[in-house]
Design a protein around this motif. Structure first.
Motif, mmCIF file in Angstrom:
data_model
loop_
_atom_site.group_PDB
_atom_site.id
_atom_site.type_symbol
_atom_site.label_atom_id
_atom_site.label_comp_id
_atom_site.label_asym_id
_atom_site.label_seq_id
_atom_site.Cartn_x
_atom_site.Cartn_y
_atom_site.Cartn_z
ATOM 1 N N UNK A 1 0.832 -1.199 0.000
ATOM 2 C CA UNK A 1 0.000 0.000 0.000
ATOM 3 C C UNK A 1 0.862 1.242 0.000
ATOM 4 N N UNK A 2 0.499 2.230 -0.788
ATOM 5 C CA UNK A 2 1.241 3.478 -0.854
ATOM 6 C C UNK A 2 0.289 4.658 -0.637
ATOM 7 N N UNK A 3 0.761 5.622 0.168
ATOM 8 C CA UNK A 3 -0.025 6.809 0.516
ATOM 9 C C UNK A 3 -1.364 6.425 1.146
ATOM 10 N N UNK A 4 -1.316 5.471 2.065
ATOM 11 C CA UNK A 4 -2.539 4.965 2.687
ATOM 12 C C UNK A 4 -2.651 5.295 4.176
ATOM 13 N N UNK A 5 -1.576 5.776 4.805
ATOM 14 C CA UNK A 5 -1.640 6.137 6.222
ATOM 15 C C UNK A 5 -1.921 7.636 6.321
ATOM 16 N N UNK A 6 -3.123 8.008 5.944
ATOM 17 C CA UNK A 6 -3.467 9.417 5.803
ATOM 18 C C UNK A 6 -4.941 9.620 6.086
ATOM 19 N N UNK A 7 -5.303 10.847 6.447
ATOM 20 C CA UNK A 7 -6.708 11.176 6.664
ATOM 21 C C UNK A 7 -7.488 11.258 5.359
ATOM 22 N N UNK A 8 -6.794 11.403 4.249
ATOM 23 C CA UNK A 8 -7.469 11.585 2.966
ATOM 24 C C UNK A 8 -7.847 10.243 2.340
ATOM 25 N N UNK A 9 -8.946 10.183 1.584
ATOM 26 C CA UNK A 9 -9.358 8.942 0.923
ATOM 27 C C UNK A 9 -8.592 8.718 -0.378
ATOM 28 N N UNK A 10 -7.310 8.393 -0.239
ATOM 29 C CA UNK A 10 -6.432 8.231 -1.394
ATOM 30 C C UNK A 10 -5.601 6.959 -1.202
ATOM 31 N N UNK A 11 -4.711 6.701 -2.152
ATOM 32 C CA UNK A 11 -3.749 5.619 -2.037
ATOM 33 C C UNK A 11 -4.056 4.446 -2.949
ATOM 34 N N UNK A 12 -3.046 3.582 -3.087
ATOM 35 C CA UNK A 12 -3.159 2.387 -3.924
ATOM 36 C C UNK A 12 -2.657 1.174 -3.155
ATOM 37 N N UNK A 13 -3.135 0.003 -3.553
ATOM 38 C CA UNK A 13 -2.651 -1.256 -2.982
ATOM 39 C C UNK A 13 -2.376 -2.224 -4.126
ATOM 40 N N UNK A 14 -1.157 -2.735 -4.174
ATOM 41 C CA UNK A 14 -0.742 -3.718 -5.179
ATOM 42 C C UNK A 14 -0.659 -5.097 -4.533
ATOM 43 N N UNK A 15 -1.219 -6.102 -5.180
ATOM 44 C CA UNK A 15 -1.080 -7.500 -4.772
ATOM 45 C C UNK A 15 -0.072 -8.167 -5.681
ATOM 46 N N UNK A 16 0.962 -8.771 -5.082
ATOM 47 C CA UNK A 16 1.958 -9.533 -5.834
ATOM 48 C C UNK A 16 1.953 -10.961 -5.322
ATOM 49 N N UNK A 17 1.725 -11.913 -6.229
ATOM 50 C CA UNK A 17 1.810 -13.338 -5.874
ATOM 51 C C UNK A 17 2.157 -14.130 -7.124
ATOM 52 N N UNK A 18 1.958 -15.428 -7.098
ATOM 53 C CA UNK A 18 2.361 -16.279 -8.219
ATOM 54 C C UNK A 18 1.617 -15.944 -9.510
ATOM 55 N N UNK A 19 0.475 -15.290 -9.387
ATOM 56 C CA UNK A 19 -0.295 -14.910 -10.568
ATOM 57 C C UNK A 19 0.206 -13.622 -11.201
ATOM 58 N N UNK A 20 1.174 -12.971 -10.554
ATOM 59 C CA UNK A 20 1.705 -11.721 -11.075
ATOM 60 C C UNK A 20 1.394 -10.557 -10.160
ATOM 61 N N UNK A 21 1.204 -9.394 -10.774
ATOM 62 C CA UNK A 21 0.964 -8.170 -10.017
ATOM 63 C C UNK A 21 -0.341 -7.539 -10.469
ATOM 64 N N UNK A 22 -1.173 -7.136 -9.511
ATOM 65 C CA UNK A 22 -2.446 -6.497 -9.840
ATOM 66 C C UNK A 22 -2.764 -5.445 -8.789
ATOM 67 N N UNK A 23 -3.510 -4.441 -9.192
ATOM 68 C CA UNK A 23 -3.904 -3.377 -8.275
ATOM 69 C C UNK A 23 -5.301 -3.678 -7.745
ATOM 70 N N UNK A 24 -5.455 -3.650 -6.434
ATOM 71 C CA UNK A 24 -6.754 -3.904 -5.839
ATOM 72 C C UNK A 24 -7.702 -2.743 -6.130
ATOM 73 N N UNK A 25 -8.948 -3.075 -6.374
ATOM 74 C CA UNK A 25 -9.962 -2.059 -6.600
ATOM 75 C C UNK A 25 -10.348 -1.439 -5.265
ATOM 76 N N UNK A 26 -10.265 -0.117 -5.179
ATOM 77 C CA UNK A 26 -10.565 0.585 -3.938
ATOM 78 C C UNK A 26 -11.723 1.556 -4.142
ATOM 79 N N UNK A 27 -12.709 1.450 -3.280
ATOM 80 C CA UNK A 27 -13.857 2.353 -3.315
ATOM 81 C C UNK A 27 -13.620 3.457 -2.281
ATOM 82 N N UNK A 28 -12.845 4.463 -2.666
ATOM 83 C CA UNK A 28 -12.447 5.502 -1.725
ATOM 84 C C UNK A 28 -13.638 6.354 -1.286
#
Length: 333
Positions: free
Chosen positions: A252-279
């Motif tokens: 997770x990047x830029x997620x320890x904040x009061x603002x509804x922002x940031x991204x989360x990347x999942x990395x595993x054997x299937x590769x890399x994907x960005x989690x869908x976030x409903x900010x």
């Protein structure tokens, strides 16, 4: 409609909580400040009908259902106990108190009075953290082994005050920020910390007896270890939260904040994907959950007991930083 009284004419209420209460269908009836002039101006500036200078007046002069407490930390206990005695539901800022004994007494008083008691740990309401929690629960990264929290920021001048020069008020970066790290870790991992080691730092802002930077590690019941870096003096850093497991990682990047922002990347054997976030606004989400709890629909996002847990970790980290020895984390609940 839930009718609110504000205990403390605070910056956080001004910047976030007043709007969140109104956006969630609540009404702010009155604000209490021991400084009459400040209270009147604050009420006028925010369209609040009444201002008072005492808890007795707050509880008796106008009908209210709940209070939001955002005074300095050493005042919280007496204010929560008074609210509970008056039969008012309580949303209290963190840390709940400056001692575990006081925090536990606050929880017990609200339980005995049958009122809702919640800790304003807003980061639980971030879409990023809920998505990380859900991914872990679904087995996306296997068994969690380690976590990292980067929560070093720059404390803006208008917030510096007591946080940097009043140890007796629970100032310093640990009780201000490390408690948030702890609660977020507990929420995402579904696990509790049991031990902490840490080094504190005075890097230019904090006065004697307080830290404005800290790095450390907590060990959790499952065996997971979590690294944290919190600070008040890092102007150009970004925040982050990572969890690494046997089968993958969440970043997770830029997620320890009061603002509804940031991204989360999942990395595993299937590769890399960005989690869908409903900010969504974190405070509005938390207030809406609190309103629902008042009318018997579920629980607040973070309970009083959750606040005791984060305070226990904050106290342990403080002692670890000052003594150079590992400290047990025990909320005594």
């Amino acid at each position: 409609m839930i009718r609110w009284g504000l205990i403390g004419a605070s910056t956080i209420a001004h910047e976030w909580v007043i709007d969140a209460i109104r956006a969630s269908g609540g009404e702010i009836v009155s604000v209490m400040s021991t400084n009459a002039e400040r209270g009147r101006k604050y009420a006028d500036d925010h369209g609040i009908p009444h201002s008072v200078t005492s808890l007795d007046a707050l509880f008796s002069e106008q009908p209210i259902d709940a209070v939001y407490i955002s005074t300095t930390n050493e005042l919280h206990k007496d204010q929560v106990l008074a609210a509970a005695k008056a039969g008012k539901h309580v949303l209290c800022e963190k840390p709940l108190a400056t001692s575990l004994e006081d925090a536990r007494a606050m929880v017990e008083a609200c339980r005995a009075a049958n009122v809702i008691f919640a800790t304003n740990h807003h980061l639980r309401n971030a879409a990023s953290h809920t998505a990380m929690r859900d991914a872990i629960a679904a087995g996306k990264i296997g068994r969690p082994l380690a976590a990292k929290v980067f929560h070093a920021v720059y404390l803006p001048p208008h917030l510096q005050g007591w946080r940097l020069d009043r140890p007796e008020a629970g100032g310093g970066v640990i009780l201000d920020i490390t408690v948030h790290d702890t609660d977020t870790l507990r929420y995402v991992l579904g696990d509790d910390p049991v031990e902490a080691v840490a080094f504190g730092q005075k890097s230019g802002l904090a006065k004697e007896g307080l830290e404005d930077g800290v790095m450390g590690v907590m060990r959790f019941k499952s065996g997971l270890i979590a690294l944290f870096h919190d600070g008040f003096t890092t102007k150009y850093s970004e925040t982050g939260f990572e969890v690494h497991g046997t089968e993958g990682s969440l970043v997770g990047r830029n997620v320890m904040t009061q603002k509804p922002i940031g991204t989360v990347i999942l990395r595993n054997a299937d590769g890399e994907s960005e989690l869908k976030l409903d900010h969504k606004n974190l405070y509005e989400t938390g207030i809406a959950t609190f309103h629902a709890a008042i009318v018997g629909k579920g629980n607040p996002a973070a309970s009083g007991e959750d606040g005791v847990w984060s305070l226990a970790a904050g106290i342990a980290v403080t002692e670890a930083a000052r003594t150079g020895t590992a400290q047990t984390i025990n909320p005594g609940l």
